[in-house]
Design a protein around this motif. Structure first.
Motif, mmCIF file in Angstrom:
data_model
loop_
_atom_site.group_PDB
_atom_site.id
_atom_site.type_symbol
_atom_site.label_atom_id
_atom_site.label_comp_id
_atom_site.label_asym_id
_atom_site.label_seq_id
_atom_site.Cartn_x
_atom_site.Cartn_y
_atom_site.Cartn_z
ATOM 1 N N HIS A 64 -16.624 -5.086 10.121
ATOM 2 C CA HIS A 64 -16.183 -4.104 9.114
ATOM 3 C C HIS A 64 -14.756 -3.648 9.419
ATOM 4 C CE1 HIS A 64 -20.604 -2.672 8.283
ATOM 5 N NE2 HIS A 64 -20.393 -3.919 7.915
ATOM 6 N N ALA A 65 -14.487 -3.422 10.712
ATOM 7 C CA ALA A 65 -13.155 -2.963 11.121
ATOM 8 C C ALA A 65 -12.106 -4.056 10.854
ATOM 9 C CB ALA A 65 -13.165 -2.572 12.600
ATOM 10 N N PHE A 66 -12.419 -5.287 11.275
ATOM 11 C CA PHE A 66 -11.449 -6.392 11.124
ATOM 12 C C PHE A 66 -11.099 -6.634 9.657
ATOM 13 C CE2 PHE A 66 -13.415 -8.409 15.200
ATOM 14 C CZ PHE A 66 -12.777 -7.450 15.976
ATOM 15 N N LYS A 67 -12.125 -6.513 8.818
ATOM 16 C CA LYS A 67 -11.918 -6.716 7.382
ATOM 17 C C LYS A 67 -10.896 -5.709 6.846
ATOM 18 C CE LYS A 67 -15.509 -7.536 3.872
ATOM 19 N NZ LYS A 67 -15.960 -8.911 3.875
ATOM 20 N N ILE A 68 -10.964 -4.480 7.362
ATOM 21 C CA ILE A 68 -10.025 -3.443 6.904
ATOM 22 C C ILE A 68 -8.611 -3.740 7.402
ATOM 23 C CG2 ILE A 68 -9.380 -0.992 7.060
ATOM 24 C CD1 ILE A 68 -12.404 -0.353 7.111
ATOM 25 N N SER A 69 -8.488 -4.126 8.672
ATOM 26 C CA SER A 69 -7.130 -4.385 9.175
ATOM 27 C C SER A 69 -6.534 -5.602 8.470
ATOM 28 C CB SER A 69 -7.109 -4.528 10.698
ATOM 29 O OG SER A 69 -7.898 -5.605 11.109
ATOM 30 N N ASP A 70 -7.341 -6.622 8.198
ATOM 31 C CA ASP A 70 -6.841 -7.783 7.445
ATOM 32 C C ASP A 70 -6.310 -7.336 6.079
ATOM 33 O OD1 ASP A 70 -7.465 -9.543 9.441
ATOM 34 O OD2 ASP A 70 -9.305 -10.303 8.506
ATOM 35 N N TYR A 71 -7.080 -6.452 5.440
ATOM 36 C CA TYR A 71 -6.674 -5.978 4.109
ATOM 37 C C TYR A 71 -5.378 -5.186 4.186
ATOM 38 C CZ TYR A 71 -6.590 -3.527 -0.326
ATOM 39 O OH TYR A 71 -6.193 -3.019 -1.541
ATOM 40 N N ILE A 72 -5.287 -4.286 5.178
ATOM 41 C CA ILE A 72 -4.058 -3.488 5.351
ATOM 42 C C ILE A 72 -2.862 -4.439 5.479
ATOM 43 C CG2 ILE A 72 -2.806 -1.968 6.964
ATOM 44 C CD1 ILE A 72 -5.539 -0.644 7.621
ATOM 45 N N LEU A 111 0.843 -1.201 0.000
ATOM 46 C CA LEU A 111 0.000 0.000 0.000
ATOM 47 C C LEU A 111 0.879 1.252 0.000
ATOM 48 C CD1 LEU A 111 -2.583 -0.706 2.859
ATOM 49 C CD2 LEU A 111 -3.163 -0.284 0.470
ATOM 50 N N SER A 112 0.388 2.329 -0.613
ATOM 51 C CA SER A 112 1.102 3.612 -0.485
ATOM 52 C C SER A 112 0.928 4.085 0.961
ATOM 53 C CB SER A 112 0.487 4.649 -1.430
ATOM 54 O OG SER A 112 -0.798 5.027 -0.960
ATOM 55 N N ALA A 113 1.836 4.939 1.408
ATOM 56 C CA ALA A 113 1.743 5.448 2.789
ATOM 57 C C ALA A 113 0.435 6.210 2.988
ATOM 58 C CB ALA A 113 2.946 6.348 3.079
ATOM 59 N N SER A 114 0.015 6.964 1.969
ATOM 60 C CA SER A 114 -1.209 7.758 2.111
ATOM 61 C C SER A 114 -2.455 6.868 2.171
ATOM 62 C CB SER A 114 -1.324 8.767 0.977
ATOM 63 O OG SER A 114 -1.137 8.118 -0.263
ATOM 64 N N MET A 115 -2.457 5.790 1.357
ATOM 65 C CA MET A 115 -3.606 4.873 1.373
ATOM 66 C C MET A 115 -3.639 4.092 2.689
ATOM 67 S SD MET A 115 -5.911 4.510 -1.069
ATOM 68 C CE MET A 115 -7.274 4.326 0.054
ATOM 69 N N GLU A 116 -2.471 3.717 3.166
ATOM 70 C CA GLU A 116 -2.385 2.986 4.435
ATOM 71 C C GLU A 116 -2.940 3.849 5.574
ATOM 72 O OE1 GLU A 116 1.595 1.716 5.329
ATOM 73 O OE2 GLU A 116 1.031 0.757 7.212
ATOM 74 N N LYS A 117 -2.578 5.133 5.548
ATOM 75 C CA LYS A 117 -3.054 6.058 6.589
ATOM 76 C C LYS A 117 -4.584 6.201 6.508
ATOM 77 C CE LYS A 117 -2.191 10.801 8.237
ATOM 78 N NZ LYS A 117 -3.396 11.542 7.866
ATOM 79 N N ALA A 118 -5.087 6.373 5.291
ATOM 80 C CA ALA A 118 -6.530 6.574 5.108
ATOM 81 C C ALA A 118 -7.306 5.319 5.523
ATOM 82 C CB ALA A 118 -6.812 6.936 3.651
ATOM 83 N N LEU A 119 -6.782 4.157 5.198
ATOM 84 C CA LEU A 119 -7.468 2.908 5.586
ATOM 85 C C LEU A 119 -7.440 2.732 7.100
ATOM 86 C CD1 LEU A 119 -6.217 0.592 2.716
ATOM 87 C CD2 LEU A 119 -8.621 1.130 3.181
ATOM 88 N N ASN A 120 -6.334 3.129 7.711
ATOM 89 C CA ASN A 120 -6.262 3.043 9.171
ATOM 90 C C ASN A 120 -7.258 3.999 9.832
ATOM 91 O OD1 ASN A 120 -4.438 1.101 10.440
ATOM 92 N ND2 ASN A 120 -2.891 1.996 9.095
ATOM 93 N N GLU A 121 -7.484 5.144 9.200
ATOM 94 C CA GLU A 121 -8.485 6.079 9.737
ATOM 95 C C GLU A 121 -9.889 5.474 9.632
ATOM 96 O OE1 GLU A 121 -5.828 10.083 8.878
ATOM 97 O OE2 GLU A 121 -7.575 9.695 7.589
ATOM 98 N N GLN A 122 -10.134 4.789 8.507
ATOM 99 C CA GLN A 122 -11.446 4.141 8.345
ATOM 100 C C GLN A 122 -11.609 3.004 9.354
ATOM 101 O OE1 GLN A 122 -13.806 5.382 6.325
ATOM 102 N NE2 GLN A 122 -15.253 3.915 7.194
ATOM 103 N N TYR A 123 -10.528 2.327 9.638
ATOM 104 C CA TYR A 123 -10.532 1.254 10.653
ATOM 105 C C TYR A 123 -11.034 1.806 11.990
ATOM 106 C CZ TYR A 123 -8.348 -2.105 13.938
ATOM 107 O OH TYR A 123 -8.096 -2.998 14.939
#
Ligand SMILES: [Fe+2]
Ligand SMILES: [Fe+2]
Length: 164
Positions: free
Chosen positions: A54-62, A3-15
């Motif tokens: 929903h949260a777990f799915k995002i962290s798994d993806y990250i 993941l790009s750093a910016s996408m990783e940050k945004a996904l973590n915010e959604q988490y």
């Protein structure tokens, strides 16, 4: 691909937002239980469980994309409700906020040319359509019955039908 750093940050915010959603629905569930609306309390508890998924799915993806799950601060829930009408309105507003957030994430993925994240987020876009429709249905159900105590109670009890 990482993941790009910016996408990783945004996904973590959604988490964190999904964890906050779980926290919010749990607090609403407790309020409704306290007020004797056990049907809606049970529905909201199941929604809490779903938000955790929903949260777990995002962290798994990250993690699948070689990122790291970050545990940002989850906001406190300070507002209490005594009426299910107010809860359902607040829940709908919250889901609209989450839908906006998912849309922004999707646009970011598209702008970055991150095809995998676009595909991943499609599930959330579809899910948000369902979440908003469910929230609307409950707002309408309580509104339609609010002048008739028996009907109001029986609409609340009908929400016990939710199993997952
Ligand atoms: Fe969610
Ligand atoms: Fe859902």
């Amino acid at each position: 691909m990482k993941l790009s750093a910016s996408m990783e940050k945004a996904l973590n915010e959604q988490y964190v937002k999904e964890l906050y959603s779980a926290y919010l629905y749990l607090s609403m569930s407790k309020d409704m239980k306290r007020e004797g609306f056990t049907g809606y309390a049970s529905w909201l508890k199941i929604q809490h469980d779903e938000e955790l998924e929903h949260a777990f799915k995002i962290s798994d993806y990250i993690e699948d994309r070689e990122g790291v799950t970050e545990f940002g601060a989850i906001d406190a829930v300070t507002q209490h409700f005594d009426c299910p009408c107010q809860v359902s309105e607040a829940a709908l507003k919250h889901e609209e906020f989450i839908s906006d957030s998912i849309r922004s994430l999707f646009k970011q993925a598209r702008a970055e040319g991150d095809l995998e994240t676009e595909v991943f987020l499609q599930w959330y876009i579809t899910e948000q359509v369902e979440e908003e429709a469910n929230a609307h249905e409950i707002v309408d159900g309580f509104k339609a019955t609010e002048d008739d105590k028996a009907a109001f109670y029986s609409f609340d009890q009908s929400l016990k039908g939710r199993k997952e």
